[in-house]
Design an enzyme around this catalytic site. Structure first.
Site, PDB file in Angstrom:
ATOM      1  N   GLY A 158       0.838  -1.197   0.000  1.00 42.59           N
ATOM      2  CA  GLY A 158       0.000   0.000   0.000  1.00 42.59           C
ATOM      3  C   GLY A 158       0.871   1.243   0.000  1.00 42.59           C
ATOM      4  O   GLY A 158       2.026   1.212  -0.423  1.00 42.59           O
ATOM      5  N   SER A 159       0.300   2.336   0.487  1.00 45.36           N
ATOM      6  CA  SER A 159       1.018   3.615   0.460  1.00 45.36           C
ATOM      7  C   SER A 159       2.079   3.674   1.552  1.00 45.36           C
ATOM      8  O   SER A 159       2.042   2.919   2.525  1.00 45.36           O
ATOM      9  CB  SER A 159       0.017   4.750   0.686  1.00 45.36           C
ATOM     10  N   GLU A 192       5.708  -3.336   1.178  1.00 49.73           N
ATOM     11  CA  GLU A 192       5.811  -3.060  -0.254  1.00 49.73           C
ATOM     12  C   GLU A 192       5.033  -1.774  -0.481  1.00 49.73           C
ATOM     13  O   GLU A 192       3.829  -1.793  -0.701  1.00 49.73           O
ATOM     14  CB  GLU A 192       5.137  -4.237  -0.965  1.00 49.73           C
ATOM     15  N   CYS A 196       2.665   0.725  -8.281  1.00 49.67           N
ATOM     16  CA  CYS A 196       3.733   1.274  -7.447  1.00 49.67           C
ATOM     17  C   CYS A 196       4.982   1.487  -8.296  1.00 49.67           C
ATOM     18  O   CYS A 196       5.851   2.262  -7.939  1.00 49.67           O
ATOM     19  CB  CYS A 196       3.992   0.401  -6.241  1.00 49.67           C
TER      20      CYS A 196
HETATM   21  C1  UN1 Z   1       2.380  -2.995  -7.635  1.00 54.98           C
HETATM   22  O1  UN1 Z   1       2.131  -2.013  -8.304  1.00 54.98           O
HETATM   23  O2  UN1 Z   1       2.034  -3.051  -6.434  1.00 54.98           O
HETATM   24  O3  UN1 Z   1       6.269  -4.611 -11.878  1.00 54.98           O
HETATM   25  C2  UN1 Z   1       3.020  -4.222  -8.183  1.00 54.98           C
HETATM   26  C3  UN1 Z   1       5.064  -4.381 -12.030  1.00 54.98           C
HETATM   27  C4  UN1 Z   1       4.088  -5.460 -11.638  1.00 54.98           C
HETATM   28  C5  UN1 Z   1       3.811  -5.439 -10.190  1.00 54.98           C
HETATM   29  C6  UN1 Z   1       3.422  -4.110  -9.623  1.00 54.98           C
HETATM   30  N1  UN1 Z   1       4.636  -6.730 -12.015  1.00 54.98           N
HETATM   31  O4  UN1 Z   1       4.658  -3.324 -12.478  1.00 54.98           O
END
Ligand code: UN1
Length: 512
Positions: free
Chosen positions: A247-248, A269, A303
């Site tokens: 999350g954030s 993460e 992310c």
């Molecule tokens: C995420 O945005 O939490 O590398 C994961 C990537 C994807 C996973 C993103 N395989 O953009």
């Protein structure tokens, strides 16, 4: 329905979801209506109600934890390859339901269908990875300084792994954690985002048959509920030795200290603020596609989304012009409609966040080169936006979870690396160059400070197999590849004396 071919009701029904009806928010080997309030899931594509969910209360949470704890003693004693076989069957079940589940991900979360399908593929890939891992999970053997002694380390399961997942990868990130945790001998308790409850229920429905047939119901549990009823009890629960949370950064700053306060472990993460650097010797065609996919894909809600583009001075104006032109051909629309590359953002709050960021860019002297508006149609659609800003632009240090790309001009690779690293987050990074020296400079100890560093590949779209995660405020966690499995196990160092004497280490004498 007019815009695309998916019969939503039929698709939901095939996944075991009651369209328009109330669905069970609890799965602890059996699906049960939670005793909390109803949660409605609306598609960000058009605002339509997909279904409602009977949410869990604290008592439901308690039942799920107990179910997992009851399953754990038997599960941990199953040979790891036998656990891998259960994960293999889950992967097979996902293959069989890929089309429906991918469409549901698109409909509930808003990412375009090819990305929805890609997300389910990512689950299948991690299943395959975990199956192989189930015959590895290696421990080292060391040479003891004492004669006739053997020293080695082995890895044991932790117990219950709590998985808090985010809306943007509503199913893949559960699989990253759960499939590895399962082969490690752990049981899982999943708290999905309240913004994407149906995809979570659908996943549990897909794997339920496997768990039933293999006799392992209870190792995988689901509680859909709010922070007070489910979230906080999970963070504070000493029976949950590991909480993996996506999350954030704001959320991570709550989760990390709270789990640490009971000396539990967390695997975080969190947000990214990923830069893509284009040098004047780069293949600009490749850099262009990578930038557009990185910035616009998933409507800027990964992310790993490319948030900052740094272009070397000599090519900056021309490259930016080409990028702006390419944005003109990006079709925004319903995520299930073919040809659409940019679906909606997740909800009205996300639209407001986008609007606030665009307003601030203007107030603080940034130049909007394209986009900047909310689309006047049902659903949560915003225009992918490019803003030209100076390298010290304050807002560019923040992660706005929307398709907004800041373009900056840099003089050389040294300046690019300095600016890139000068943000609180440290997830993904990329440089486009055909110079071996520049590439190696970027990858050196004095280069990118991120968990992921790519050359001639964009910032998003990592594959399974490499450890995924980032540094600084991104939280330090690693998942989905390499030796990330070690976070889901406890290490035990064992020394075994097969001699007739009891020598002490370091030559210490102790005669009695
Ligand atoms: C995420 O945005 O939490 O590398 C994961 C990537 C994807 C996973 C993103 N395989 O953009």
């Amino acid at each position: 329905m007019a815009e695309h071919d998916v019969d939503v009701k039929a698709m939901l029904t095939r996944l075991g979801i009651d369209p328009g009806g109330e669905n069970p928010g609890v799965y602890d080997g059996a699906f049960a209506a939670g005793t909390g309030g109803a949660l409605a899931s609306h598609s960000p594509a058009d605002g339509a109600l997909l279904a409602t969910v009977a949410q869990a209360t604290r008592a439901d949470y308690e039942r799920c934890v107990e179910t997992g704890l009851a399953a754990f003693p038997r599960w941990r004693m199953a040979p790891a390859p036998a656990r891998g076989e259960v994960v293999r069957l889950m992967g097979e079940a996902l293959r069989a339901h890929k089309d429906d589940l991918g469409a549901l991900v698109s409909l509930e979360m808003g990412k375009v269908l090819s990305e929805g399908l890609g997300e389910v593929q990512e689950m299948i890939d991690i299943a395959d990875f975990a199956v192989g891992l189930s015959r590895q999970l290696y421990g080292k053997t060391m040479h003891s300084e004492r004669p006739r002694h053997r020293m080695y380390e082995q890895w044991h399961p932790l117990g219950t792994v709590g998985i808090i997942s985010a809306f943007n990868f509503p199913v893949a990130v559960w699989a990253w954690n759960a499939f590895i945790a399962f082969v490690c001998g752990d049981v899982c308790l999943w708290k999905p985002s309240e913004k994407t409850p149906l995809t979570a229920i659908a996943v549990c429905k897909v794997i339920d048959g496997v768990l039933e047939r293999s006799g392992w119901r209870g190792i995988s549990n689901l509680v859909i509920g709010d922070v007070v009823q489910v979230g906080e009890p999970l963070l504070d629960d000493r029976r949950v030795p590991l909480v993996s949370a996506t999350g954030s950064c704001r959320m991570g700053k709550i989760v990390g200290p709270r789990v640490a306060a009971r000396l539990g472990r967390s695997l975080l993460e969190l947000g990214g603020n990923n830069a893509l650097i284009v040098m004047d010797d780069a293949d600009q065609d490749m850099a262009l596609v990578a930038t557009a996919f990185g910035a616009v894909g998933t409507a800027g809600q990964r992310c790993t989304t490319t948030r900052r583009l740094m272009v070397q001075r000599g090519i900056a104006a021309a490259f930016t012009e080409r990028l702006v032109a390419s944005y003109g051909s990006i079709k925004i629309g319903h995520p299930l409609e073919s040809g659409v590359l940019c679906g909606p953002v997740i909800d009205d709050d996300a639209v407001r966040m986008y609007e606030r960021a665009v307003a601030r860019i203007r107030e603080e002297g940034g130049e909007i080169l394209c986009g900047g508006s909310v689309l006047d149609r049902a659903g949560c659609y915003v225009e992918p936006t490019i803003a030209r800003v100076p390298t010290d632009f304050a807002l560019a240090r923040e992660e706005t979870f929307a398709p907004i790309l800041y373009v900056m001009e840099i003089a050389d690779i040294d300046e690019a690396i300095r600016v890139q690293n000068d943000v609180p987050q440290g997830l993904s990074s990329a440089v486009f160059t055909n110079s071996m020296k520049t590439a190696e400079r970027f990858l050196s100890h004095a280069g990118s400070d991120c968990g992921i560093a790519n050359v001639n590949i964009g910032t998003s779209g990592a594959e399974i197999g490499g450890a995924f995660g980032g540094e600084k405020e991104t939280g330090g966690g690693r998942e989905a590849g390499s030796d990330a499995w070690k976070a889901y196990m406890r290490r035990q160092t064992c020394t075994l004396n097969w001699g007739d004497d009891l020598p002490l280490a370091q030559g210490v004498e102790f005669e009695i």
